[in-house]
Design a protein around this motif. Sequence first.
Motif, PDB file in Angstrom:
ATOM      1  N   SER A  13       0.807  -1.217   0.000  1.00 33.38           N
ATOM      2  CA  SER A  13       0.000   0.000   0.000  1.00 33.38           C
ATOM      3  C   SER A  13       0.843   1.271   0.000  1.00 33.38           C
ATOM      4  O   SER A  13       1.967   1.296   0.499  1.00 33.38           O
ATOM      5  CB  SER A  13      -0.879   0.014   1.251  1.00 33.38           C
ATOM      6  N   PHE A  14       0.252   2.321  -0.560  1.00 39.25           N
ATOM      7  CA  PHE A  14       0.771   3.683  -0.412  1.00 39.25           C
ATOM      8  C   PHE A  14      -0.356   4.556   0.117  1.00 39.25           C
ATOM      9  O   PHE A  14      -1.481   4.510  -0.391  1.00 39.25           O
ATOM     10  CB  PHE A  14       1.268   4.252  -1.745  1.00 39.25           C
ATOM     11  N   ASN A  15      -0.055   5.347   1.139  1.00 41.88           N
ATOM     12  CA  ASN A  15      -1.015   6.314   1.676  1.00 41.88           C
ATOM     13  C   ASN A  15      -0.376   7.686   1.785  1.00 41.88           C
ATOM     14  O   ASN A  15       0.843   7.793   1.991  1.00 41.88           O
ATOM     15  CB  ASN A  15      -1.480   5.916   3.092  1.00 41.88           C
ATOM     16  N   VAL A  16      -1.192   8.701   1.665  1.00 43.03           N
ATOM     17  CA  VAL A  16      -0.776  10.038   2.076  1.00 43.03           C
ATOM     18  C   VAL A  16      -1.162  10.160   3.550  1.00 43.03           C
ATOM     19  O   VAL A  16      -2.337  10.052   3.898  1.00 43.03           O
ATOM     20  CB  VAL A  16      -1.460  11.132   1.243  1.00 43.03           C
ATOM     21  N   ASP A  17      -0.164  10.356   4.409  1.00 43.31           N
ATOM     22  CA  ASP A  17      -0.403  10.438   5.849  1.00 43.31           C
ATOM     23  C   ASP A  17      -0.731  11.871   6.274  1.00 43.31           C
ATOM     24  O   ASP A  17      -0.024  12.816   5.894  1.00 43.31           O
ATOM     25  CB  ASP A  17       0.836   9.977   6.621  1.00 43.31           C
ATOM     26  N   HIS A  18      -1.790  11.996   7.076  1.00 40.90           N
ATOM     27  CA  HIS A  18      -2.130  13.272   7.702  1.00 40.90           C
ATOM     28  C   HIS A  18      -1.916  13.078   9.198  1.00 40.90           C
ATOM     29  O   HIS A  18      -2.608  12.280   9.836  1.00 40.90           O
ATOM     30  CB  HIS A  18      -3.586  13.645   7.387  1.00 40.90           C
ATOM     31  N   VAL A  19      -0.932  13.780   9.741  1.00 38.50           N
ATOM     32  CA  VAL A  19      -0.435  13.490  11.089  1.00 38.50           C
ATOM     33  C   VAL A  19      -0.679  14.676  12.017  1.00 38.50           C
ATOM     34  O   VAL A  19      -0.339  15.820  11.691  1.00 38.50           O
ATOM     35  CB  VAL A  19       1.074  13.175  11.057  1.00 38.50           C
ATOM     36  N   TRP A  20      -1.279  14.384  13.185  1.00 35.13           N
ATOM     37  CA  TRP A  20      -1.460  15.381  14.239  1.00 35.13           C
ATOM     38  C   TRP A  20      -0.629  14.961  15.452  1.00 35.13           C
ATOM     39  O   TRP A  20      -0.755  13.829  15.929  1.00 35.13           O
ATOM     40  CB  TRP A  20      -2.929  15.490  14.642  1.00 35.13           C
ATOM     41  N   HIS A  21       0.211  15.865  15.934  1.00 35.36           N
ATOM     42  CA  HIS A  21       1.024  15.618  17.127  1.00 35.36           C
ATOM     43  C   HIS A  21       0.456  16.450  18.266  1.00 35.36           C
ATOM     44  O   HIS A  21       0.374  17.674  18.173  1.00 35.36           O
ATOM     45  CB  HIS A  21       2.478  16.014  16.857  1.00 35.36           C
ATOM     46  N   SER A  22       0.057  15.773  19.339  1.00 34.20           N
ATOM     47  CA  SER A  22      -0.512  16.453  20.504  1.00 34.20           C
ATOM     48  C   SER A  22       0.071  15.834  21.773  1.00 34.20           C
ATOM     49  O   SER A  22       0.640  14.735  21.725  1.00 34.20           O
ATOM     50  CB  SER A  22      -2.042  16.348  20.510  1.00 34.20           C
ATOM     51  N   PRO A  23      -0.036  16.509  22.924  1.00 35.06           N
ATOM     52  CA  PRO A  23       0.553  15.965  24.153  1.00 35.06           C
ATOM     53  C   PRO A  23       0.049  14.579  24.521  1.00 35.06           C
ATOM     54  O   PRO A  23       0.789  13.762  25.064  1.00 35.06           O
ATOM     55  CB  PRO A  23       0.162  16.999  25.210  1.00 35.06           C
ATOM     56  N   ASP A 101       1.415  11.096  20.255  1.00 37.40           N
ATOM     57  CA  ASP A 101       1.518  11.852  21.504  1.00 37.40           C
ATOM     58  C   ASP A 101       2.973  12.137  21.867  1.00 37.40           C
ATOM     59  O   ASP A 101       3.898  11.769  21.131  1.00 37.40           O
ATOM     60  CB  ASP A 101       0.780  11.137  22.642  1.00 37.40           C
ATOM     61  N   ASP A 102       3.201  12.796  22.989  1.00 34.72           N
ATOM     62  CA  ASP A 102       4.540  13.209  23.385  1.00 34.72           C
ATOM     63  C   ASP A 102       5.453  12.040  23.734  1.00 34.72           C
ATOM     64  O   ASP A 102       6.676  12.203  23.804  1.00 34.72           O
ATOM     65  CB  ASP A 102       4.471  14.161  24.581  1.00 34.72           C
ATOM     66  N   ASP A 103       4.878  10.859  23.956  1.00 31.71           N
ATOM     67  CA  ASP A 103       5.678   9.667  24.233  1.00 31.71           C
ATOM     68  C   ASP A 103       6.002   8.874  22.971  1.00 31.71           C
ATOM     69  O   ASP A 103       6.606   7.797  23.040  1.00 31.71           O
ATOM     70  CB  ASP A 103       4.959   8.754  25.234  1.00 31.71           C
ATOM     71  N   GLY A 104       5.564   9.392  21.810  1.00 29.32           N
ATOM     72  CA  GLY A 104       5.821   8.707  20.552  1.00 29.32           C
ATOM     73  C   GLY A 104       4.804   7.643  20.202  1.00 29.32           C
ATOM     74  O   GLY A 104       4.911   6.983  19.172  1.00 29.32           O
ATOM     75  N   VAL A 261      17.379   4.106  22.348  1.00 25.16           N
ATOM     76  CA  VAL A 261      17.226   5.329  21.562  1.00 25.16           C
ATOM     77  C   VAL A 261      16.330   6.296  22.322  1.00 25.16           C
ATOM     78  O   VAL A 261      15.778   5.964  23.370  1.00 25.16           O
ATOM     79  CB  VAL A 261      16.615   5.032  20.167  1.00 25.16           C
ATOM     80  N   GLU A 262      16.187   7.504  21.769  1.00 26.44           N
ATOM     81  CA  GLU A 262      15.283   8.514  22.326  1.00 26.44           C
ATOM     82  C   GLU A 262      14.157   8.729  21.321  1.00 26.44           C
ATOM     83  O   GLU A 262      14.218   9.625  20.483  1.00 26.44           O
ATOM     84  CB  GLU A 262      16.041   9.821  22.586  1.00 26.44           C
ATOM     85  N   PRO A 263      13.093   7.905  21.354  1.00 31.28           N
ATOM     86  CA  PRO A 263      12.060   7.987  20.322  1.00 31.28           C
ATOM     87  C   PRO A 263      11.229   9.264  20.423  1.00 31.28           C
ATOM     88  O   PRO A 263      10.888   9.714  21.516  1.00 31.28           O
ATOM     89  CB  PRO A 263      11.194   6.750  20.598  1.00 31.28           C
TER      90      PRO A 263
END
Length: 326
Positions: A13-23, A101-104, A261-263
Amino acid sequence: MSSSAARVVVVGSFNVDHVWHSPALPRPGETLQGEYRSGPGGKGFNQVVAAARAGAQTAFVCALGDDAGGALARQLADTDGIDLQDLRSGSPTGTAGIYVDDDGRNCIVIGAGANADLSADFVSARAGAIGGARIVLAQLESPVESVLEAMRLARAAGVRTLLNPAPANAECPRELLAVADVVTPNETEFTTLLSRHAHEEVDADSLVALDDARLHRLCRTLLPRGTVVVTLGAAGCFVSHREDKTRGDARDHYRVAAERVEPIDTTGAGDAFNGALAASMARDAEAPFQAHVRYATRYAALSTEREGAAAAMPAQGDMERRFAGR
């Protein structure tokens, strides 16, 4: 053998990702403030980009819409030197909504779009590319009959097959497992497959602490003739071979630790693992399987220190600099 001669064919598959980063990840009915970005993704594309950047000559069999998303896929495949073999679909290119989220940690909703149009006939017409590969890798964001056709073609040509049975809620029939040489579920996917096909009920959260002998027995129950690699996130992974198919390893089951690592974003880490595993297996078929898994574990770990899915896949040079002498 040079890395350029190591051919990996990915069907997916190929997708266009729409990503929201929140706490935090949103709860039902909750509205959060966050940051938005968009970029390339889809399990198949993530994996083929990982394989290409890990040094393998690659081809990608997929379905794309005749739209901006499809144009993006074609442009990016060309940039990474991927031989794109795409069905031109009348449906829009696939999309995914991703919350991080903030924890990855992340949660994802997918709109299949053109991915659902990838047909077994189109895959069958790519028999030459599949038969010329060293490794064929597939996942379950494409129609299962098309994935099964790819794996059967590979098996008939003597090509090793690698199945990533993701996402967990996708159909994965016994016939598909039967044509996989290596299966790479995460905890949830593994326990889902056990419930469906082996009538074994195991809590996914308990796998990390499960006794190795029992975990090996569960793997043998699920895939008697192949190798199972259960990815366990920050705990690394568990490998189970058929006793007479250890691929140069001294033991038929063992754990491989994760790298420290620091994810910042775990989106696509499983795909990074699978693409890198395929590339490593294609580079040197005679190397111990444990060496391939260690390489893939490091590659996946490094990918989590970057944002995005396909865009986060490290180049081989990044790997060499980060893990030099290790």
